[in-house]
Design an enzyme around this catalytic site. Structure first.
Site, short mmCIF file in Angstrom:
data_model
loop_
_atom_site.label_atom_id
_atom_site.label_comp_id
_atom_site.label_asym_id
_atom_site.label_seq_id
_atom_site.Cartn_x
_atom_site.Cartn_y
_atom_site.Cartn_z
N HIS A 43 0.24 1.25 -3.54
CA HIS A 43 0.40 2.68 -3.86
C HIS A 43 -0.96 3.34 -4.07
O HIS A 43 -1.24 4.42 -3.54
CB HIS A 43 1.24 2.85 -5.13
N HIS A 64 2.32 -4.73 -4.79
CA HIS A 64 3.15 -3.54 -4.55
C HIS A 64 2.48 -2.31 -5.18
O HIS A 64 2.35 -1.26 -4.54
CB HIS A 64 4.54 -3.77 -5.16
N GLU A 65 2.04 -2.46 -6.43
CA GLU A 65 1.40 -1.34 -7.11
C GLU A 65 0.03 -1.02 -6.52
O GLU A 65 -0.34 0.15 -6.37
CB GLU A 65 1.26 -1.66 -8.61
#
Length: 217
Positions: free
Chosen positions: A26, A22-23
């Site tokens: 980004h 998820h990170e």
């Protein structure tokens, strides 16, 4: 005790990858739109070790899972990794591109939920009925949908809040961005009071149903 250890083992890999990728998503999308901060720091990586936060990635999910097992039911699980640094000023169009950078995390969780669903279907098609792997696939679907739903809550600094800031007219977006200083406290209150679970579980159930329907299992 053995049942609890098995449950933690089943969830370990799905939770770690759900939170860390998820990170990474980004950082990857931020680089696409002009900010290479995360890339230069080595945070745009599929290696979970670059993203793991001992408390948010390991301890908190484990405690929530243990609490749910002791209570004899489900619960809203969440966690976090070390935040990927994004310098929004470096984005080519900060207000617009912020939307895509923020949406990348939940989109990664949706993609991973689909990946776990495909894994489940492949196991089923191959006649593999080992409960451990089937349970891991289901855990991957459930946790990724939960994490996606949590991050889409429109409270900054959650991704949903940043998306809303990017969509609002400039004056409103600046005013709403000021909520970020209280955002963590608001989210914490919602978690402690159980309101977050009450609000999110219908969306989580809908997301899981959608994945199961899409992959027909």
């Amino acid at each position: 005790m053995d049942d609890l250890i098995q449950t933690i083992t089943v969830y370990a890999i799905p939770v770690i990858f759900a939170i860390t990728l998820h990170e990474a998503a980004h950082g990857y999308v931020a680089r696409m739109f002009g900010d290479s901060t995360a890339w230069m720091l080595g945070r745009v990586s599929l290696n979970p070790m670059r993203h793991i936060d001992p408390i948010g990635t390991l301890l908190v999910p484990a405690l929530l899972l243990i609490s749910a097992r002791i209570a004899g039911g489900g619960g809203f699980m969440f966690g976090w990794a070390k935040p990927v640094p994004v310098n929004f000023a470096n984005l080519r169009n900060p207000k617009r591109d912020m939307i895509w950078v923020a949406a990348a995390g939940p989109a990664a969780n949706l993609a991973m939920a689909c990946g776990w669903a495909l894994f489940y279907r492949l196991l089923d098609a191959g006649g593999v009925d080992e409960p451990f792997f089937l349970s891991m696939a289901k855990a991957g679907i459930t946790f990724n949908i939960m994490l996606m739903a949590l991050n889409l809550v429109p409270i900054p600094p959650l991704d949903g809040g940043r998306i809303l800031i990017g969509l609002l007219p400039r004056k409103l977006s600046l005013a709403y961005a000021s909520v970020e200083r209280y955002g963590f406290i608001i989210v914490l209150v919602l978690i402690v009071t159980g309101l977050l679970s009450t609000l999110m579980m219908p969306f989580v159930s809908l997301g899981i149903w959608f994945i199961q329907t899409l992959f027909q299992f």
